[in-house]
Write a protein that holds these residues in place. Structure first.
Motif, PDB file in Angstrom:
ATOM      1  N   LEU A   2     -12.488  -7.324 100.476  1.00  0.00           N
ATOM      2  CA  LEU A   2     -11.276  -8.077 100.747  1.00  0.00           C
ATOM      3  C   LEU A   2     -10.124  -7.374 100.046  1.00  0.00           C
ATOM      4  O   LEU A   2     -10.161  -7.169  98.840  1.00  0.00           O
ATOM      5  N   GLU A  27      -9.588 -15.561  97.181  1.00  0.00           N
ATOM      6  CA  GLU A  27     -10.974 -15.214  96.852  1.00  0.00           C
ATOM      7  C   GLU A  27     -11.958 -16.108  97.608  1.00  0.00           C
ATOM      8  O   GLU A  27     -12.963 -15.627  98.127  1.00  0.00           O
ATOM      9  N   GLY A  30     -12.110 -15.074 101.245  1.00  0.00           N
ATOM     10  CA  GLY A  30     -12.885 -13.846 101.416  1.00  0.00           C
ATOM     11  C   GLY A  30     -14.375 -14.067 101.221  1.00  0.00           C
ATOM     12  O   GLY A  30     -15.200 -13.576 101.993  1.00  0.00           O
ATOM     13  N   ALA A  35     -17.123 -11.297 101.939  1.00  0.00           N
ATOM     14  CA  ALA A  35     -16.582 -10.212 101.111  1.00  0.00           C
ATOM     15  C   ALA A  35     -17.309 -10.174  99.770  1.00  0.00           C
ATOM     16  O   ALA A  35     -17.565 -11.209  99.154  1.00  0.00           O
ATOM     17  N   CYS A  38     -12.921  -8.237  95.817  1.00  0.00           N
ATOM     18  CA  CYS A  38     -11.526  -8.530  96.132  1.00  0.00           C
ATOM     19  C   CYS A  38     -10.672  -7.499  95.413  1.00  0.00           C
ATOM     20  O   CYS A  38     -10.805  -7.310  94.197  1.00  0.00           O
TER      21      CYS A  38
END
Length: 70
Positions: A2, A27, A30, A35, A38
């Motif tokens: 991400l 966060e 994502g 993900a 980050c």
């Protein structure tokens, strides 16, 4: 992974931990999409508070960018 280069809070709305809330929401968004990392970037020359916020949120420096106006 991400990646977000800019999270921006309008100057009149920067109190009350808005930066942490924006990052936490990003966060979460994502993570819900799979993900594993980050990556956030900041314009250190414009705002020295942002790197402190990132460190507070447990981010670690990983790169340095250099810019030259042509």
């Amino acid at each position: 992974m991400l990646v977000q280069h800019f999270l921006w809070a309008i100057p009149g709305h920067r109190a009350g931990a808005i930066g942490s809330r924006l990052i936490r929401a990003f966060e979460g968004w994502g993570a819900s999409r799979g993900a594993a990392f980050c990556v956030l970037a900041s314009l250190d020359a414009l705002d020295d508070r942002t790197p402190r916020l990132f460190r507070h949120r447990q981010y670690v420096p990983s790169a340095r960018y250099f810019v030259k106006e042509l």
